[in-house]
Write an enzyme that holds these catalytic residues in place. Structure first.
Site, PDB file in Angstrom:
ATOM      1  CG  HIS A   1      -1.963   1.066   1.230  1.00 52.64           C
ATOM      2  ND1 HIS A   1      -3.227   0.905   1.781  1.00 52.64           N
ATOM      3  CD2 HIS A   1      -1.952   2.337   0.757  1.00 52.64           C
ATOM      4  CE1 HIS A   1      -3.918   2.024   1.656  1.00 52.64           C
ATOM      5  NE2 HIS A   1      -3.148   2.919   1.038  1.00 52.64           N
TER       6      HIS A   1
ATOM      7  CG  ASP B   1      -1.691   5.664   2.726  1.00 53.81           C
ATOM      8  OD1 ASP B   1      -1.909   5.478   1.518  1.00 53.81           O
ATOM      9  OD2 ASP B   1      -2.563   6.088   3.518  1.00 53.81           O
ATOM     10  CG  ASP B   2      -0.173   8.980   0.565  1.00 48.17           C
ATOM     11  OD1 ASP B   2      -0.079   8.920  -0.660  1.00 48.17           O
ATOM     12  OD2 ASP B   2      -1.200   8.636   1.193  1.00 48.17           O
TER      13      ASP B   2
ATOM     14  CG  HIS C   1      -1.331   6.233  -2.569  1.00 48.31           C
ATOM     15  ND1 HIS C   1      -2.480   6.079  -3.319  1.00 48.31           N
ATOM     16  CD2 HIS C   1      -1.634   5.763  -1.324  1.00 48.31           C
ATOM     17  CE1 HIS C   1      -3.434   5.557  -2.558  1.00 48.31           C
ATOM     18  NE2 HIS C   1      -2.948   5.354  -1.343  1.00 48.31           N
TER      19      HIS C   1
ATOM     20  CG  HIS D   1      -7.711   3.443  -0.421  1.00 52.64           C
ATOM     21  ND1 HIS D   1      -7.024   2.861  -1.454  1.00 52.64           N
ATOM     22  CD2 HIS D   1      -6.815   4.220   0.248  1.00 52.64           C
ATOM     23  CE1 HIS D   1      -5.760   3.274  -1.410  1.00 52.64           C
ATOM     24  NE2 HIS D   1      -5.597   4.088  -0.401  1.00 52.64           N
TER      25      HIS D   1
ATOM     26  CD  GLU E   1      -7.668   6.504   4.221  1.00 55.52           C
ATOM     27  OE1 GLU E   1      -8.189   6.456   3.084  1.00 55.52           O
ATOM     28  OE2 GLU E   1      -6.581   7.083   4.455  1.00 55.52           O
TER      29      GLU E   1
HETATM   30  N1  ADE Z   1      -4.603   8.839  -2.102  1.00 54.71           N
HETATM   31  C1  ADE Z   1      -3.369   8.900  -1.603  1.00 54.71           C
HETATM   32  N2  ADE Z   1      -3.375   8.518  -0.320  1.00 54.71           N
HETATM   33  C2  ADE Z   1      -4.638   8.178  -0.002  1.00 54.71           C
HETATM   34  C3  ADE Z   1      -5.279   7.686   1.155  1.00 54.71           C
HETATM   35  N3  ADE Z   1      -4.623   7.436   2.286  1.00 54.71           N
HETATM   36  N4  ADE Z   1      -6.605   7.467   1.112  1.00 54.71           N
HETATM   37  C4  ADE Z   1      -7.279   7.704  -0.005  1.00 54.71           C
HETATM   38  N5  ADE Z   1      -6.727   8.164  -1.116  1.00 54.71           N
HETATM   39  C5  ADE Z   1      -5.411   8.390  -1.131  1.00 54.71           C
HETATM   40 ZN    ZN Z   2      -3.764   4.784   0.461  1.00 51.53          ZN
END
Ligand code: ADE
Ligand code: ZN
Length: 337
Positions: free
Chosen positions: A17, A278-279, A19, A197, A200
């Site tokens: 996971h 994630d990011d 991005h 997703h 969340e």
């Molecule tokens: N796009 C990038 N990160 C995300 C996240 N945590 N949830 C939904 N969309 C995303």
């Molecule tokens: Zn994500």
């Protein structure tokens, strides 16, 4: 605790996971903004860091979409992807299944060809240089229409050989999985796997929809599934893989303290959980940092950390033979630890 840290540093793992656009570090954002003559609403690195305070998912997304505006050329997408892969390699990551958001680029006039070429060149180099393997997941932006998602799927047809799965990301609340039922069915017909997703920020009902309507092979986040015991039992029974992102949950206020993170509880409930970043450029840590901070905060045992690493391979889209090879490597590492 340092024992756990040393174990985490050495354990082979997969990241499921991530991005790519969320791995754009502020330094590279500035470099690309200069290179391409793109205005960004930050004057300094301190400015950027100060802006990375989020009360919820939408506040993050508003900045995430601004950040990715600096990505224009094939070289930009290569540099972005390569920088992430270097971090992953340093974290003993052996396999990655990464998301990208084509609509975040094509809607700004950047051709999908440019995006794919840069990303794939970096992925190929990581495999050639280090044996770090990868799969690509094309995400539909859920705040846009299903018609737009269909257009993106159509544009992706020449690249289907390189794409393993479709995913669903962006603003969850108000954009339930049901909105994308038809395009996910079309993707399945093309032989693509499906992830989404869900849970969340959205309610357990969105997780049911992802399962029953999108027919997902893997659940991204899924934290709010814990509010529904019947759903938990179903997900445990089906062996559904969750891609959990602890530092993301903390930064986006899904939990107010990492000690309250449900990761350990999820394991105890028999859920097949994995740890991911994630990011990471926005949330303060790559995959090993997610493992370490969470292990410390919720008190994971060595056995639980090993289980998380094993889950990252058994929950991947690798072949059974490749999964076995990685599990054997985990065993070798843990026996000499
Ligand atoms: N796009 C990038 N990160 C995300 C996240 N945590 N949830 C939904 N969309 C995303
Ligand atoms: Zn994500």
């Amino acid at each position: 605790m340092t024992d756990i840290n040393a174990l985490i540093d050495r354990l082979p793992k997969a990241e499921l996971h991530l991005h790519l656009e969320g791995s754009l570090e502020p330094e590279l954002m500035f470099e690309l903004a200069n290179r391409n003559g793109i205005e960004i609403p930050f004057k300094s690195l301190d400015d950027v860091r100060a802006a990375y305070e989020f009360a919820n998912l939408q506040e993050f997304l508003d900045i995430y979409y601004v950040g990715m505006n600096v990505l224009i050329t094939e070289q930009d997408f290569f540099d972005l992807t390569w920088a992430y892969l270097e971090r992953a390699h340093a974290d003993t990551v052996r396999h990655v299944e990464v998301f990208f958001d084509p609509q975040g680029h094509t809607d700004r006039g950047v051709a999908l060809e440019t995006v794919m070429a840069g990303i794939c060149r970096a992925l190929d180099k990581a495999e050639a240089d280090w044996g770090l393997t990868s799969k690509l997941i094309l995400c539909f932006l859920r705040h846009l229409s299903e018609e737009a998602a269909f257009e993106t799927l159509e544009q992706a047809r020449p690249y289907l050989e390189r794409i393993e799965a479709v995913g669903l990301d962006s603003s969850e609340l108000g954009h339930p999985p049901s909105k994308f039922e038809r395009v996910f069915a079309a993707a399945a017909k093309l032989g693509l796997k499906r992830v989404a997703h869900a849970g969340e920020e959205g309610p357990p009902a969105y997780v049911y929809e992802a399962l029953d309507l999108l027919k997902i092979d893997r659940l991204d986040h899924g934290n709010r599934a814990l509010e529904d015991l019947a759903l938990v039992e179903r997900l445990a029974g089906e062996g559904m893989t969750f891609t959990v992102c602890p530092l993301s949950n903390l930064k986006l206020c899904g939990v107010s303290d990492l000690r309250e993170h449900p990761l350990k509880r999820m394991l105890e409930l028999g859920l097949k959980v994995t740890v991911n970043s994630d990011d990471p450029a926005y949330f303060g840590g790559y995959v090993n940092e997610n493992f370490k901070q969470t292990a410390h905060a919720v008190g994971l045992s060595q056995a639980e950390v090993i289980e998380l690493a094993r889950n990252s391979f058994t929950g991947s889209f690798l072949s059974a033979q490749d999964i076995r090879k990685h599990l054997t490597e985990i065993e070798a590492v843990t026996q000499t630890a």
